[in-house]
Write a protein that holds these residues in place. Sequence first.
Motif, PDB file in Angstrom:
ATOM      1  N   TYR A  17      47.389  39.742  29.830  1.00 46.81           N
ATOM      2  CA  TYR A  17      47.645  40.125  31.223  1.00 46.81           C
ATOM      3  C   TYR A  17      46.572  41.082  31.717  1.00 46.81           C
ATOM      4  O   TYR A  17      46.100  41.943  30.982  1.00 46.81           O
ATOM      5  CB  TYR A  17      49.018  40.787  31.356  1.00 46.81           C
ATOM      6  N   ALA A  18      46.213  40.925  32.976  1.00 45.53           N
ATOM      7  CA  ALA A  18      45.228  41.805  33.604  1.00 45.53           C
ATOM      8  C   ALA A  18      45.943  42.956  34.306  1.00 45.53           C
ATOM      9  O   ALA A  18      47.040  42.795  34.839  1.00 45.53           O
ATOM     10  CB  ALA A  18      44.401  41.031  34.617  1.00 45.53           C
ATOM     11  N   HIS A  19      45.291  44.088  34.310  1.00 41.73           N
ATOM     12  CA  HIS A  19      45.699  45.229  35.126  1.00 41.73           C
ATOM     13  C   HIS A  19      44.625  45.367  36.187  1.00 41.73           C
ATOM     14  O   HIS A  19      43.463  45.621  35.862  1.00 41.73           O
ATOM     15  CB  HIS A  19      45.795  46.504  34.285  1.00 41.73           C
ATOM     16  N   LEU A  20      44.998  45.172  37.433  1.00 37.75           N
ATOM     17  CA  LEU A  20      44.062  45.257  38.547  1.00 37.75           C
ATOM     18  C   LEU A  20      44.299  46.568  39.278  1.00 37.75           C
ATOM     19  O   LEU A  20      45.449  46.892  39.607  1.00 37.75           O
ATOM     20  CB  LEU A  20      44.264  44.074  39.494  1.00 37.75           C
ATOM     21  N   ALA A  21      43.238  47.314  39.511  1.00 31.84           N
ATOM     22  CA  ALA A  21      43.341  48.611  40.195  1.00 31.84           C
ATOM     23  C   ALA A  21      42.470  48.597  41.447  1.00 31.84           C
ATOM     24  O   ALA A  21      41.301  48.193  41.397  1.00 31.84           O
ATOM     25  CB  ALA A  21      42.904  49.732  39.262  1.00 31.84           C
ATOM     26  N   VAL A  22      43.070  49.008  42.568  1.00 31.35           N
ATOM     27  CA  VAL A  22      42.370  49.118  43.848  1.00 31.35           C
ATOM     28  C   VAL A  22      42.776  50.416  44.523  1.00 31.35           C
ATOM     29  O   VAL A  22      43.889  50.914  44.320  1.00 31.35           O
ATOM     30  CB  VAL A  22      42.682  47.923  44.784  1.00 31.35           C
ATOM     31  N   PRO A  23      41.875  50.990  45.333  1.00 31.51           N
ATOM     32  CA  PRO A  23      42.228  52.241  46.007  1.00 31.51           C
ATOM     33  C   PRO A  23      43.174  52.000  47.183  1.00 31.51           C
ATOM     34  O   PRO A  23      43.037  51.036  47.924  1.00 31.51           O
ATOM     35  CB  PRO A  23      40.877  52.775  46.499  1.00 31.51           C
ATOM     36  N   VAL A  33      49.987  44.599  37.368  1.00 29.98           N
ATOM     37  CA  VAL A  33      49.797  43.673  36.259  1.00 29.98           C
ATOM     38  C   VAL A  33      49.864  42.266  36.841  1.00 29.98           C
ATOM     39  O   VAL A  33      50.814  41.930  37.558  1.00 29.98           O
ATOM     40  CB  VAL A  33      50.886  43.860  35.182  1.00 29.98           C
ATOM     41  N   ILE A  34      48.827  41.470  36.562  1.00 31.44           N
ATOM     42  CA  ILE A  34      48.732  40.137  37.161  1.00 31.44           C
ATOM     43  C   ILE A  34      48.211  39.128  36.147  1.00 31.44           C
ATOM     44  O   ILE A  34      47.696  39.491  35.096  1.00 31.44           O
ATOM     45  CB  ILE A  34      47.796  40.141  38.396  1.00 31.44           C
ATOM     46  N   TRP A  35      48.326  37.860  36.520  1.00 29.89           N
ATOM     47  CA  TRP A  35      47.695  36.784  35.773  1.00 29.89           C
ATOM     48  C   TRP A  35      46.245  36.662  36.242  1.00 29.89           C
ATOM     49  O   TRP A  35      45.936  36.940  37.410  1.00 29.89           O
ATOM     50  CB  TRP A  35      48.386  35.467  36.054  1.00 29.89           C
ATOM     51  N   SER A  36      45.378  36.225  35.345  1.00 31.05           N
ATOM     52  CA  SER A  36      43.969  36.049  35.708  1.00 31.05           C
ATOM     53  C   SER A  36      43.346  34.975  34.840  1.00 31.05           C
ATOM     54  O   SER A  36      43.927  34.543  33.840  1.00 31.05           O
ATOM     55  CB  SER A  36      43.208  37.364  35.520  1.00 31.05           C
ATOM     56  N   ASP A  37      42.151  34.579  35.219  1.00 36.55           N
ATOM     57  CA  ASP A  37      41.365  33.659  34.404  1.00 36.55           C
ATOM     58  C   ASP A  37      39.894  33.921  34.689  1.00 36.55           C
ATOM     59  O   ASP A  37      39.552  34.781  35.502  1.00 36.55           O
ATOM     60  CB  ASP A  37      41.737  32.203  34.703  1.00 36.55           C
ATOM     61  N   VAL A  38      39.056  33.181  34.002  1.00 32.44           N
ATOM     62  CA  VAL A  38      37.615  33.306  34.185  1.00 32.44           C
ATOM     63  C   VAL A  38      37.085  31.914  34.531  1.00 32.44           C
ATOM     64  O   VAL A  38      37.527  30.916  33.970  1.00 32.44           O
ATOM     65  CB  VAL A  38      36.936  33.908  32.924  1.00 32.44           C
ATOM     66  N   VAL A  46      41.817  35.549  40.326  1.00 33.15           N
ATOM     67  CA  VAL A  46      43.178  36.079  40.439  1.00 33.15           C
ATOM     68  C   VAL A  46      43.850  35.421  41.637  1.00 33.15           C
ATOM     69  O   VAL A  46      43.177  34.900  42.527  1.00 33.15           O
ATOM     70  CB  VAL A  46      43.200  37.621  40.550  1.00 33.15           C
ATOM     71  N   ASN A  47      45.167  35.467  41.678  1.00 34.52           N
ATOM     72  CA  ASN A  47      45.913  34.742  42.692  1.00 34.52           C
ATOM     73  C   ASN A  47      47.111  35.586  43.110  1.00 34.52           C
ATOM     74  O   ASN A  47      47.697  36.282  42.279  1.00 34.52           O
ATOM     75  CB  ASN A  47      46.366  33.406  42.082  1.00 34.52           C
ATOM     76  N   SER A  48      47.457  35.512  44.388  1.00 38.62           N
ATOM     77  CA  SER A  48      48.617  36.250  44.888  1.00 38.62           C
ATOM     78  C   SER A  48      49.179  35.513  46.091  1.00 38.62           C
ATOM     79  O   SER A  48      48.775  34.389  46.387  1.00 38.62           O
ATOM     80  CB  SER A  48      48.212  37.677  45.274  1.00 38.62           C
ATOM     81  N   ALA A  49      50.096  36.162  46.788  1.00 38.55           N
ATOM     82  CA  ALA A  49      50.654  35.629  48.028  1.00 38.55           C
ATOM     83  C   ALA A  49      50.223  36.545  49.169  1.00 38.55           C
ATOM     84  O   ALA A  49      50.138  37.768  49.011  1.00 38.55           O
ATOM     85  CB  ALA A  49      52.170  35.559  47.954  1.00 38.55           C
ATOM     86  N   GLU A  50      49.923  35.930  50.305  1.00 40.16           N
ATOM     87  CA  GLU A  50      49.578  36.709  51.496  1.00 40.16           C
ATOM     88  C   GLU A  50      50.729  37.646  51.841  1.00 40.16           C
ATOM     89  O   GLU A  50      51.894  37.316  51.624  1.00 40.16           O
ATOM     90  CB  GLU A  50      49.292  35.783  52.685  1.00 40.16           C
ATOM     91  N   GLY A  51      50.383  38.823  52.334  1.00 37.46           N
ATOM     92  CA  GLY A  51      51.386  39.795  52.737  1.00 37.46           C
ATOM     93  C   GLY A  51      51.682  40.854  51.695  1.00 37.46           C
ATOM     94  O   GLY A  51      52.285  41.869  52.010  1.00 37.46           O
ATOM     95  N   ARG A  52      51.260  40.624  50.464  1.00 37.68           N
ATOM     96  CA  ARG A  52      51.459  41.633  49.425  1.00 37.68           C
ATOM     97  C   ARG A  52      50.431  42.741  49.583  1.00 37.68           C
ATOM     98  O   ARG A  52      49.375  42.565  50.176  1.00 37.68           O
ATOM     99  CB  ARG A  52      51.384  40.991  48.039  1.00 37.68           C
ATOM    100  N   THR A  53      50.752  43.887  49.006  1.00 38.23           N
ATOM    101  CA  THR A  53      49.914  45.074  49.201  1.00 38.23           C
ATOM    102  C   THR A  53      48.552  44.953  48.548  1.00 38.23           C
ATOM    103  O   THR A  53      47.530  45.247  49.171  1.00 38.23           O
ATOM    104  CB  THR A  53      50.648  46.324  48.680  1.00 38.23           C
ATOM    105  N   TRP A  54      48.501  44.557  47.271  1.00 40.57           N
ATOM    106  CA  TRP A  54      47.214  44.618  46.587  1.00 40.57           C
ATOM    107  C   TRP A  54      46.159  43.679  47.184  1.00 40.57           C
ATOM    108  O   TRP A  54      44.981  44.068  47.233  1.00 40.57           O
ATOM    109  CB  TRP A  54      47.360  44.487  45.071  1.00 40.57           C
ATOM    110  N   ASP A  97      49.186  27.188  40.019  1.00 44.26           N
ATOM    111  CA  ASP A  97      49.709  26.215  39.056  1.00 44.26           C
ATOM    112  C   ASP A  97      48.915  26.274  37.749  1.00 44.26           C
ATOM    113  O   ASP A  97      49.497  26.215  36.657  1.00 44.26           O
ATOM    114  CB  ASP A  97      49.672  24.798  39.624  1.00 44.26           C
ATOM    115  N   ALA A  98      47.598  26.415  37.836  1.00 45.21           N
ATOM    116  CA  ALA A  98      46.763  26.528  36.630  1.00 45.21           C
ATOM    117  C   ALA A  98      47.102  27.799  35.855  1.00 45.21           C
ATOM    118  O   ALA A  98      47.164  27.788  34.617  1.00 45.21           O
ATOM    119  CB  ALA A  98      45.287  26.503  37.006  1.00 45.21           C
ATOM    120  N   LEU A  99      47.345  28.901  36.567  1.00 43.41           N
ATOM    121  CA  LEU A  99      47.724  30.140  35.897  1.00 43.41           C
ATOM    122  C   LEU A  99      49.111  30.017  35.265  1.00 43.41           C
ATOM    123  O   LEU A  99      49.346  30.546  34.176  1.00 43.41           O
ATOM    124  CB  LEU A  99      47.666  31.313  36.865  1.00 43.41           C
ATOM    125  N   ALA A 100      50.033  29.311  35.927  1.00 38.73           N
ATOM    126  CA  ALA A 100      51.367  29.089  35.347  1.00 38.73           C
ATOM    127  C   ALA A 100      51.255  28.262  34.072  1.00 38.73           C
ATOM    128  O   ALA A 100      51.991  28.503  33.107  1.00 38.73           O
ATOM    129  CB  ALA A 100      52.279  28.398  36.355  1.00 38.73           C
TER     130      ALA A 100
END
Length: 132
Positions: A17-23, A33-38, A46-54, A97-100
């Motif tokens: 699991y990735a830990h992503l930090a932003v100011p 804590v998020i899913w990630s790939d290279v 990285v992937n998220s949903a619109e409207g979330r804070t990060w 879907d790829a991250l899942a």
Amino acid sequence: MPALEGAARAIVADKNYAHLAVPREDGSILSVVIWSDVDSDGNVIVNSAEGRTWPKLLRKAGRATLSWANASNPYEFVSVTAKLVGDDNTNADAGIDALAKKYMDADVYPGHTDTETRVQFTLEPERITHRA
């Protein structure tokens, strides 16, 4: 810019699991804590949903710091400071879907809803630290 290669790439590509930090606006740091790939170029995906804070904070800052501990040996870790180079809604559903598949061995992300829009970010490493 450096690309994720070798043992550092392997840790990011594995189910760690990735830990992503932003100011935040007030100067404090939001860490999630998020899913990630290279990707094939050595960038972090990285992937998220619109409207979330990060995602809002990532767009504003234009960069983030991510870290991964090797689940097999938590004293081995990778830390990446990266700049935002991709922000895409077009392929974001396929991306989650790829991250899942990677993290859950599920062909389709079970959290898909008709009410959220997924977003996929590409982060290009500027600084990579790997400690074994």
